[in-house]
Design a protein around this motif. Structure first.
Motif, PDB file in Angstrom:
ATOM      1  N   LEU A 185       0.974  -1.109  -0.042  1.00  0.00           N
ATOM      2  CA  LEU A 185       0.010  -0.145  -0.129  1.00  0.00           C
ATOM      3  C   LEU A 185       0.911   1.251   0.062  1.00  0.00           C
ATOM      4  CD1 LEU A 185      -2.481  -1.103   2.846  1.00  0.00           C
ATOM      5  CD2 LEU A 185      -2.339  -1.718   0.262  1.00  0.00           C
ATOM      6  N   GLY A 186       0.618   2.326  -0.916  1.00  0.00           N
ATOM      7  CA  GLY A 186       1.435   3.407  -0.945  1.00  0.00           C
ATOM      8  C   GLY A 186       0.378   4.797  -0.945  1.00  0.00           C
ATOM      9  N   VAL A 187       0.979   5.493  -0.158  1.00  0.00           N
ATOM     10  CA  VAL A 187       0.281   7.069  -0.146  1.00  0.00           C
ATOM     11  C   VAL A 187       1.123   7.903  -0.040  1.00  0.00           C
ATOM     12  CG1 VAL A 187      -1.370   8.346   1.287  1.00  0.00           C
ATOM     13  CG2 VAL A 187      -1.480   5.795   1.372  1.00  0.00           C
ATOM     14  N   ILE A 188       1.063   8.967  -0.935  1.00  0.00           N
ATOM     15  CA  ILE A 188       1.799  10.227  -0.929  1.00  0.00           C
ATOM     16  C   ILE A 188       0.864  11.346  -0.682  1.00  0.00           C
ATOM     17  CG2 ILE A 188       1.997  10.081  -3.393  1.00  0.00           C
ATOM     18  CD1 ILE A 188       5.107  11.298  -3.097  1.00  0.00           C
ATOM     19  N   ILE A 201       4.437  16.432   1.321  1.00  0.00           N
ATOM     20  CA  ILE A 201       4.253  16.666   2.837  1.00  0.00           C
ATOM     21  C   ILE A 201       4.359  15.297   3.609  1.00  0.00           C
ATOM     22  CG2 ILE A 201       2.667  17.535   4.470  1.00  0.00           C
ATOM     23  CD1 ILE A 201       3.421  19.525   2.372  1.00  0.00           C
ATOM     24  N   ALA A 202       3.931  14.445   3.226  1.00  0.00           N
ATOM     25  CA  ALA A 202       4.099  13.137   3.774  1.00  0.00           C
ATOM     26  C   ALA A 202       3.920  11.881   2.909  1.00  0.00           C
ATOM     27  CB  ALA A 202       3.242  13.098   5.086  1.00  0.00           C
ATOM     28  N   SER A 203       4.584  10.779   3.166  1.00  0.00           N
ATOM     29  CA  SER A 203       4.201   9.786   2.433  1.00  0.00           C
ATOM     30  C   SER A 203       4.249   8.511   3.566  1.00  0.00           C
ATOM     31  CB  SER A 203       5.474   9.502   1.536  1.00  0.00           C
ATOM     32  OG  SER A 203       6.758   9.070   2.100  1.00  0.00           O
ATOM     33  N   MET A 204       3.645   7.319   2.759  1.00  0.00           N
ATOM     34  CA  MET A 204       3.305   6.125   3.858  1.00  0.00           C
ATOM     35  C   MET A 204       3.483   4.738   2.824  1.00  0.00           C
ATOM     36  SD  MET A 204       0.270   4.682   5.584  1.00  0.00           S
ATOM     37  CE  MET A 204      -0.576   3.957   4.137  1.00  0.00           C
ATOM     38  N   SER A 205       4.246   4.090   3.028  1.00  0.00           N
ATOM     39  CA  SER A 205       4.403   2.820   2.406  1.00  0.00           C
ATOM     40  C   SER A 205       4.085   1.611   3.566  1.00  0.00           C
ATOM     41  CB  SER A 205       5.709   2.636   1.746  1.00  0.00           C
ATOM     42  OG  SER A 205       5.806   1.343   1.216  1.00  0.00           O
ATOM     43  N   THR A 206       3.589   0.470   3.233  1.00  0.00           N
ATOM     44  CA  THR A 206       3.283  -0.301   4.079  1.00  0.00           C
ATOM     45  C   THR A 206       2.845  -1.887   3.383  1.00  0.00           C
ATOM     46  OG1 THR A 206       2.288  -1.334   6.197  1.00  0.00           O
ATOM     47  CG2 THR A 206       0.926  -0.057   4.703  1.00  0.00           C
ATOM     48  N   ARG A 207       2.827  -3.045   3.994  1.00  0.00           N
ATOM     49  CA  ARG A 207       2.548  -4.257   3.410  1.00  0.00           C
ATOM     50  C   ARG A 207       1.440  -5.070   4.195  1.00  0.00           C
ATOM     51  NH1 ARG A 207       7.424  -6.965  -0.195  1.00  0.00           N
ATOM     52  NH2 ARG A 207       8.212  -5.026  -1.119  1.00  0.00           N
ATOM     53  N   VAL A 208       0.445  -5.773   3.647  1.00  0.00           N
ATOM     54  CA  VAL A 208      -0.491  -6.483   4.464  1.00  0.00           C
ATOM     55  C   VAL A 208       0.007  -7.635   3.995  1.00  0.00           C
ATOM     56  CG1 VAL A 208      -2.215  -4.437   4.708  1.00  0.00           C
ATOM     57  CG2 VAL A 208      -2.171  -5.996   2.745  1.00  0.00           C
ATOM     58  N   PRO A 209       0.062  -8.972   5.079  1.00  0.00           N
ATOM     59  CA  PRO A 209       0.210 -10.050   4.837  1.00  0.00           C
ATOM     60  C   PRO A 209      -1.041 -10.976   3.842  1.00  0.00           C
ATOM     61  CG  PRO A 209      -0.362 -10.009   7.158  1.00  0.00           C
ATOM     62  CD  PRO A 209      -0.320  -8.650   6.350  1.00  0.00           C
ATOM     63  N   GLU A 215      -6.712   7.792   6.676  1.00  0.00           N
ATOM     64  CA  GLU A 215      -6.516   7.716   8.054  1.00  0.00           C
ATOM     65  C   GLU A 215      -5.070   8.309   8.488  1.00  0.00           C
ATOM     66  OE1 GLU A 215      -6.483   4.137  11.505  1.00  0.00           O
ATOM     67  OE2 GLU A 215      -5.680   3.830   9.287  1.00  0.00           O
ATOM     68  N   PHE A 216      -4.277   8.212   7.363  1.00  0.00           N
ATOM     69  CA  PHE A 216      -2.758   8.582   7.380  1.00  0.00           C
ATOM     70  C   PHE A 216      -2.681  10.051   7.357  1.00  0.00           C
ATOM     71  CE2 PHE A 216       0.893   9.887   4.921  1.00  0.00           C
ATOM     72  CZ  PHE A 216       1.958   9.728   6.034  1.00  0.00           C
TER      73      PHE A 216
END
Length: 320
Positions: free
Chosen positions: A215-218, A227-235, A253-254
Motif C-alpha cells: 500500500l502506498g500513499v503520498i 508533505i508526507a508519504s506512507m508505505s506498508t504491506r499487509v500479509p 487515516e494517514f
C-alpha cells in the motif's frame, strides 16, 4: 464448534483473522483463501450480492449471459457427441472440423499442439503470428454455423465452410481501410490541487511471490512538494479492487494523523473513486472496505475525490 460462526475466527481487537485458529480448522489451501479475505474495520450485517457485476446488483444482461454460458456448456456436443466437450473442442480440435482447418497449412499445428482453454489458443495464434484476422473469421464462421444447426436455421455445410471463410476473408482484405497515422497519446500528468488544499494519492501493488500486498500513499501541496508519504504491506494477497479500496481508507487515516483536514483523494481505480463519490455500491463485494473510507471522510472539513490514469499516479504506485 458445531454451532460456531465465522466471527469466532476474527480478532475483534485488531479486526484480523485468527490465523492459528483458521489453520487448525481448515485444510492449508482453504485456510490461505480465508486469510486473504479482507476485513472491514467494524463488524457489519451480512448481505447477498450478485457476483457477476462489479456493483453487486443483478442485471438482466448479466443474468442472461450466466444462463447462456450454462446452456452452451450443456449443448456443446453438437457435432461429434463426445462427453468431454469444451469450447476449444467445439471450434478447434473436433475431428469433424478437419475439412475446415485443414485447407490452410498455417493450421497444421492442430494435431500437434494442445490447448486447455480458448484464451491460450488465441494467445498462441497472436504470439506466433498465425494470421489472427483469418483465425477470427474461421472461429466466427464455425461457431455461427453450429448455432444455425442447433436452432434449425439454414446453414452452410461443413464441407463448404472453408471456402466461405476464404471468400469472406478476401472481401475483408479488399475493403480494409489503410491504418490511420499514429497519433501521439496525451500523457496523464499529476495535477496540483487548489490553494490551501492537499492532494492524497494512493495505490496498491500485488506481490504474488511474497503472497502479500503493498500500500502506498503520498500527500502533496499545491506546489507539488511532498508533505508526507506512507508505505506498508499487509500479509494478504488481495484482489486488485480490494487493494485499492483498502489503501483508500488507509490514505484517509494517514492524512488525518498528519493533521490534514482539507484534501482531494486521488486514485487510479475508477470503480473505487465512483463508489466513494456516489456511496451507491452497497452490494459490491468490496463495499465494506469503501464504508471504512466513508466513515473516515466525515472527519475532514473538506474532501473531494478524483480519478487519475496510471501515468498520473506513478509516484504513489512506486511508494507501494
Amino acid at each position: 464448534m458445531e454451532v460456531a460462526t465465522v466471527d469466532c475466527m476474527i480478532d475483534e481487537g485488531t479486526r484480523t483473522w485468527n490465523a492459528e485458529m483458521v489453520n487448525e480448522i481448515f485444510a492449508p489451501q482453504e485456510a490461505e483463501e480465508i486469510k486473504n479475505i479482507p476485513l472491514a474495520r467494524e463488524a457489519t450485517e451480512e448481505s447477498l450480492y450478485w457476483p457477476w457485476e462489479h456493483d453487486g446488483r443483478f442485471s438482466c444482461k448479466s443474468g442472461y449471459r450466466f444462463l447462456k454460458e450454462d446452456e452452451d456448456v450443456l449443448q456443446l456436443r453438437d457435432r461429434c457427441k463426445e462427453d468431454n466437450e469444451d469450447v476449444v473442442h467445439a471450434v478447434w480440435s473436433c475431428k469433424e472440423l478437419d475439412g475446415v482447418w485443414g485447407m490452410n497449412n498455417i493450421w497444421s499445428l492442430r494435431n500437434q499442439q494442445r490447448f486447455t482453454s480458448f484464451s491460450k489458443l488465441m494467445a498462441w495464434v497472436f504470439q506466433h503470428q498465425r494470421n489472427p484476422d483469418l483465425f477470427a473469421f474461421s472461429i466466427w464462421s464455425i461457431w455461427h454455423q453450429r448455432n444455425q444447426v442447433r436452432t434449425q436455421q439454414a446453414y452452410c455445410p461443413l464441407n463448404q465452410l472453408s471456402q466461405l471463410v476464404h471468400d469472406r476473408y478476401a472481401e475483408y482484405k479488399a475493403f480494409k481501410p489503410p491504418p490511420f497515422p499514429s497519433r501521439q497519446k496525451r500523457r496523464a500528468w499529476w495535477k496540483s490541487p487548489d490553494q490551501d488544499i492537499f492532494k492524497i494519492n494512493f495505490d496498491g501493488v500485488i506481490y504474488a511471490e511474497e503472497k502479500c500486498s503493498g500500500l502506498g500513499v503520498i500527500i502533496r501541496n499545491q506546489e507539488g512538494l511532498v508533505i508526507a508519504s506512507m508505505s506498508t504491506r499487509v500479509p494478504q494477497q488481495l484482489q486488485p479492487i480490494e487493494i485499492e479500496a483498502l489503501v483508500a481508507s488507509r490514505a484517509l487515516e494517514f492524512a488525518r494523523e498528519v493533521g490534514i483536514s482539507e484534501a482531494v483523494l486521488e486514485g487510479d481505480s475508477l470503480l473505487v473513486i465512483k463508489a466513494l463519490e456516489t456511496k451507491d455500491a452497497k452490494l459490491a463485494p468490496f463495499y465494506l472496505l469503501i464504508q471504512d473510507s466513508i466513515k473516515l471522510s466525515s472527519s475532514f472539513s473538506k474532501l473531494s475525490y478524483s480519478y487519475s490514469k496510471r501515468e498520473g499516479n506513478l509516484v504513489a504506485h512506486s511508494v507501494a
